[in-house]
Design an enzyme around this catalytic site. Structure first.
Site, PDB file in Angstrom:
ATOM      1  N   SER A   1      51.395  82.027  55.511  1.00  0.00           N
ATOM      2  CA  SER A   1      52.499  81.973  54.547  1.00  0.00           C
ATOM      3  C   SER A   1      53.733  82.690  55.081  1.00  0.00           C
ATOM      4  CB  SER A   1      52.080  82.607  53.224  1.00  0.00           C
ATOM      5  OG  SER A   1      51.139  81.815  52.563  1.00  0.00           O
TER       6      SER A   1
ATOM      7  N   HIS B   1      56.659  84.137  47.933  1.00  0.00           N
ATOM      8  CA  HIS B   1      55.377  84.309  47.235  1.00  0.00           C
ATOM      9  C   HIS B   1      54.509  85.384  47.882  1.00  0.00           C
ATOM     10  CE1 HIS B   1      53.730  81.364  50.264  1.00  0.00           C
ATOM     11  NE2 HIS B   1      52.675  82.146  50.146  1.00  0.00           N
TER      12      HIS B   1
ATOM     13  N   ASP C   1      61.185  79.180  47.589  1.00  0.00           N
ATOM     14  CA  ASP C   1      60.183  80.133  48.084  1.00  0.00           C
ATOM     15  C   ASP C   1      60.671  80.758  49.391  1.00  0.00           C
ATOM     16  OD1 ASP C   1      57.896  81.586  48.410  1.00  0.00           O
ATOM     17  OD2 ASP C   1      56.612  79.885  48.944  1.00  0.00           O
TER      18      ASP C   1
END
Length: 811
Positions: free
Chosen positions: A762, A617, A668
Site C-alpha cells: 500500500s 489509508h 487515497d
C-alpha cells in the site's frame, strides 16, 4: 312509571273488601255496598291526582339529569386540561452591585449568600407579573461582570393550549414591562429591595428540561472567566475526577469571543460542545467536536457576542489533558464588499466569512456585490469542499444560506471541489448574500471568484453541469458524475485528424512522422496552441500540442518550462508484489519503506528533497496518525539488513488529502515531510511527477515495487520486489468493480491475474517509463479484491487526478 303506578292500584278497584269471617254475633254478614263504592271512588280520585303530577316529576328528573351531565362534563373537561412545563433561561444586569472573584467559586459563602438573595429577587419579579399564576421554580446558577450579571433559569407550569402564547419574547416583554412600571415608583417593591435591575439588560431564551439537566451535571466543575480586550487567556484544563465541566466565558460588551481548541493527544473520546450563551442550551449550540480529530487538529470557533459556554464530556481516562483551550475577544469584522472585476478569465480574488478559517459565528451576514466588465462574461465561484444546493421548502439551511439572483440555496459540506456559475444579464452586477440561519455553524467558508466566457465557459474542456467544473473531454475517464464528458466522442483518448476524422494514438502526435492523411498531426508542433485536454501548459500559461513533453530533452515551451525540475526519474546503474522478481540496489531509488517500531507497514515514493508520497489509508487508524511513530527508509532493498546506500528519516509533518474518504478510497494520497532534506545519490533520488495533462495510455506496461506479500494471505517479502503490469481502460475496470472506480483512480494488471500488488505494498509507486528514459509516477497502490485474482485488477490512486494538491503542498 305510569304503567307501574297503574298496576299497583288495580287490585284496589277490582277486589272488593270482605269482612273477615262472621260478625259479632257470629252470623257472617257482608259489609254494606255503599261503603265499598265510596272507598273505590276515593281511590280513583287519588289516582287521577297522581297522574296529573307525573309530567312535573318527569320534568324535574330531566332537569336533574341535565344538570348532572353539565357538571360532569365541566369537571371532566377541567381535569383533562394538560399542564406542561415551559423552561426559560436568561440573564439580567444589576446596576447597584459589582462582581467579585468570590462569586466565581460556587463553594464560597459569598456565592451562596448572593445566590439566595438573587433567587428571591427573581421569584418576586416573576410572581409580580401575570406569570405568577404559572410559576413553578427558578434558580440562579452563576454570576458575571457587567457590573453584576445574574444567570438563571425558571420553569412555568402552564396549560398546554397557552404554551405557544408564552414565547420567550412574550415572557421577556412582560418582565420588562413590570420593571419599567416600578422604575420611578415610590412604593415598596419586594424585588427592588436590594437589587436595581436594568430593564435593558434582561434576556430571556427558550430552554428545556434536558438543558437544565445538562447544566446541573456540569456545576461540580464550573469555571467562569472574563477575558479583557487584547488579552489571550489560556483556560485551565478539566477536572479529571469529574465527568463533565463547563467553562463560562465572558468578554467586553461590544466584542465577540473567539475560542481556539487544539487537540494534544493522538487518540481520545472526549466531546466538546460550544454554545452561544452562558449555558448548554441545545438550540444555541454552535458546534460539537469529538475525539482528538485528525481532520481538524485545530478548531477556532466564533460566538456572536461577548458570551460563550464550553461543555466538556469525559471520554477515555487520561492523566494528560487531551486538548488546550484559549479564548480572546475580537472586533466584529464587516462582511460587505463592492468589487469590479477585471477583463480576464482567471481567478481574481477570494471572498470569505470573518476570521476565516474560524467557524463562522451565529447571526453572520455577508453581502458581496460584484460588477462584471461586460455582458460577455458570467461570474464563477469556485468552492473547496463546499457546494450549493437548492433549499428545500420551509427547512432552514444548516450550513449557511446563500441568496444569488433571487435564488435561495443551501451550503453543503462535501469531499469534492465545486463551482457555481452565475449568468450575468444586466450591467448592475450581482449581489451574493450569505447568512447563518441557525445557531449551529461550521468551518469558515471561502470562495474564489472570477469570470468565465458565457459563450464558451470551458475552452478545450467540458462543462460539467452537475458540479460546475471544467473537466477533460474524451480522455477515457468519466470525470463528470453523469459521464456526459465521455459521450459522443469521435476519438476517445486519441488524436483526431482534421482531414477525415481518423483517430491516431497520442504518442504519434508531433513525433516527426506524419500519420494523418495531410500530416495535421505534425502541424503547430513548434508554436503555441489553444489549451485542451492533452496539451501541456507552460509556466507562461501558453500550451503546446506535443503530448507529454516534460523532461524529454527538447524544449517545447517558449519559456523552456517543460524542461525544468527534471532531476528525477533516473535509475541507478544497476504492499503487494505477486509474480515479481527481486530488485537490485539503486534500481528503484525513489522507493520508500514506511515503518513503525522497525516493522514495514507501507510503501511510498520520494518526489522531492523533503517529501515522500504514499496512500492515505495507511494512516486511517487513530493509533497510526502520529508523526512520531513513523520512520522512512530510502535506498532500502532488504528488510532484515542494511547496506551503506540506505538512509532513514523521521517525519515532521503528515498531510492527508482533504477530500480523502475512507469507505470509497477516493483521493487515497498522503504526503510525509521528512525531518531533513535527502542527499541525492545513486541509491536515493526522486521520481518524476506528471503534469495534469500527462497521458498514460491504456495497454502501457508499467512497474510496481514493494515489500508486500508474495501471495494472498502470506507474509511480507524480505527483499524489494518488482513486477510489470499493464494499464487497463477505465471503463473495463469500472465494470469489473461495479462502478466503484472514481476519476481519481486507475487500474493495472492482467485478466489472468498472477501479477499484482498485495498486503504491505500500500502506498507504493506505480511508475511508467517515458520515451526519454525517465520514470514518471502514474499511481499509488490503493486497493483491490484479493491479490492477483483472475479478472480482477489492482486499483491505484491516479496521480494526475491529485497533482494540483501535491504541487500546492510541495511548492
Amino acid at each position: 312509571m305510569l304503567l307501574l303506578f297503574h298496576s299497583k292500584r288495580m287490585p284496589v278497584a277490582e277486589a272488593p273488601q270482605v269482612a273477615g269471617g262472621q260478625g259479632d254475633g257470629g252470623d257472617g254478614e257482608e259489609a254494606e255496598p255503599e261503603g265499598m263504592f265510596k272507598a273505590c271512588e276515593d281511590s280513583k280520585r287519588k289516582a287521577r291526582g297522581y297522574l296529573r303530577l307525573v309530567p312535573l316529576f318527569v320534568l324535574l328528573a330531566l332537569l336533574v339529569l341535565a344538570s348532572a351531565g353539565v357538571l360532569l362534563w365541566y369537571f371532566l373537561g377541567y381535569k383533562a386540561e394538560v399542564m406542561v412545563s415551559q423552561v426559560y433561561s436568561g440573564s439580567l444586569r444589576v446596576l447597584n452591585r459589582h462582581f467579585s472573584q468570590d462569586l466565581t467559586r460556587r463553594e464560597s459563602s459569598a456565592f451562596r449568600s448572593e445566590t439566595a438573595k438573587a433567587q428571591k429577587m427573581l421569584k418576586e419579579l416573576i410572581t409580580s407579573t401575570r406569570l405568577g399564576t404559572y410559576y413553578n421554580s427558578s434558580s440562579v446558577y452563576s454570576f458575571g461582570e457587567g457590573p453584576l450579571t445574574c444567570f438563571f433559569w425558571f420553569i412555568l407550569q402552564i396549560p398546554e393550549h397557552r404554551r405557544l402564547m408564552l414565547s420567550p419574547e412574550v415572557v421577556q416583554a412582560l418582565l420588562v414591562e413590570e420593571l419599567l412600571s416600578t422604575v420611578n415608583s415610590s412604593a415598596a417593591v419586594p424585588y427592588r429591595a436590594e437589587y436595581e435591575v436594568d430593564p435593558e439588560g434582561l434576556v430571556i431564551l427558550e430552554a428545556s428540561v434536558k438543558d437544565i439537566a445538562a447544566l446541573n451535571s456540569t456545576l461540580g466543575c464550573y469555571r467562569y472567566s472574563y477575558v479583557g480586550q487584547g488579552q489571550v487567556l489560556r483556560l485551565k484544563g478539566p477536572d479529571h475526577l469529574a465527568s463533565s465541566c463547563l467553562w463560562h466565558l465572558q468578554g467586553p460588551k461590544d466584542l465577540m469571543l473567539k475560542l481556539r481548541l487544539e487537540w494534544t493527544l493522538a487518540e481520545c473520546r472526549d466531546r466538546l460542545a460550544m454554545y452561544d450563551v452562558a449555558g448548554p442550551l441545545e438550540k444555541r449550540l454552535i458546534t460539537s467536536v469529538y475525539g482528538c480529530s485528525r481532520q481538524e487538529p485545530v478548531v477556532e470557533v466564533l460566538a456572536s457576542g461577548a458570551i460563550m459556554a464550553v461543555v466538556w464530556k469525559k471520554g477515555l481516562h487520561s492523566y494528560y489533558d487531551p486538548f488546550v483551550l484559549s479564548v480572546q475577544p475580537v472586533v466584529f469584522q464587516a462582511c460587505e464588499v463592492n468589487l469590479t472585476l477585471d477583463n480576464r478569465l482567471d481567478s481574481q480574488g477570494v471572498l470569505s466569512t470573518p476570521y476565516f478559517p474560524s467557524y463562522y459565528s451565529p447571526q453572520t451576514h455577508c453581502s458581496w456585490h460584484l460588477t462584471v466588465p461586460s455582458l460577455d462574461y458570467g461570474l464563477a465561484l469556485w468552492f473547496d469542499a463546499y457546494a450549493l444546493r437548492r433549499q428545500k421548502y420551509d427547512l432552514p439551511c444548516t450550513q449557511g444560506q446563500w441568496t444569488i439572483q433571487n435564488r435561495r440555496l443551501c451550503g453543503l459540506r462535501i469531499l469534492q471541489p465545486y463551482a457555481e456559475r452565475i449568468p450575468v444579464v444586466a450591467t448592475a452586477g450581482i449581489t451574493i448574500n450569505f447568512t447563518s440561519q441557525i445557531s449551529l455553524t461550521g468551518p469558515g467558508v471561502r470562495v474564489h471568484y472570477g469570470l468565465y466566457n458565457q459563450s464558451d465557459p470551458c475552452p478545450g474542456e467540458f462543462l460539467c453541469s452537475v458540479n460546475g467544473l471544467c473537466v477533460p473531454a474524451c480522455d477515457g475517464v468519466k470525470d463528470c458524475p453523469n459521464g456526459l464528458d465521455e459521450r459522443n466522442c469521435v476519438c476517445r483518448a486519441t488524436f483526431q485528424c482534421k482531414e477525415d476524422s481518423t483517430c491516431i494514438s497520442l504518442p504519434k502526435v508531433c513525433d516527426g512522422q506524419p500519420d494523418c492523411l495531410n500530416g495535421s498531426d505534425e502541424e503547430q508542433c513548434q508554436e503555441g496552441v489553444p489549451c485542451g485536454t492533452f496539451t501541456f501548459q507552460c509556466e507562461d500559461r501558453s500550451c503546446v500540442k506535443k503530448p507529454n513533453p516534460q523532461c524529454d530533452g527538447r524544449p517545447d515551451c517558449r519559456d523552456g518550462s517543460d524542461e525544468e525540475h527534471c532531476d528525477c526519474g533516473l535509475q541507478g546503474p544497476s504492499s503487494r508484489i505477486v509474480g515479481g522478481a527481486v530488485s537490485s540496489e539503486g534500481e528503484w531509488p525513489w522507493q520508500a519503506s514506511l515503518q513503525v517500531r522497525g516493522r514495514h507497514i507501507c510503501g511510498g515514493a520520494l518526489i522531492a528533497d523533503r517529501w515522500v508520497i504514499t496512500a492515505a489509508h495507511c494512516f486511517q487508524e487513530d493509533s497510526m496518525a502520529s508523526t512520531v511513530l513513523w520512520t522512512v527508509f530510502l535506498g532500502k532493498v532488504w528488510q532484515n539488513s542494511r547496506w551503506p546506500g540506505e538512509v532513514s528519516f523521521k517525519v515532521s509533518r503528515l498531510l492527508l488529502h482533504p477530500y480523502h474518504e475512507e469507505d470509497s478510497h477516493d483521493y487515497d494520497v498522503a504526503l510525509l515531510q521528512l525531518d531533513h532534506p535527502v542527499v541525492r545519490s545513486a541509491a536515493v533520488r526522486p521520481v518524476c511527477l506528471p503534469a495534469r495533462s500527462h497521458f498514460f495510455e491504456p495497454g502501457l506496461h508499467c512497474w510496481i515495487t514493494g515489500w508486500g506479500a508474495l501471495r494472498e494471505g502470506g507474509p511480507i517479502s524480505n527483499a524489494l520486489q518488482k513486477v510489470d503490469v499493464q494499464l487497463i481502460p477505465q471503463d473495463l475496470c469500472s465494470e469489473v468493480y461495479r462502478y466503484q472506480v472514481t476519476p481519481r483512480m486507475l487500474c493495472a494488471g492482467y485478466r489472468k491475474g498472477k501479477k499484482d500488488a498485495c498486503q504491505g505494498d500500500s502506498g507504493g509507486p506505480l511508475v511508467c517509463k517515458a520515451l526519454s528514459g525517465r520514470w514518471f509516477l502514474a499511481g499509488l497502490v490503493s486497493w483491490g479484491l484479493g491479490c492477483g485474482r483472475p479478472n480482477y485488477f489492482g486499483v491505484y490512486t491516479r496521480i494526475t487526478g491529485v497533482i494540483s494538491w501535491i504541487q500546492q503542498v510541495v511548492t
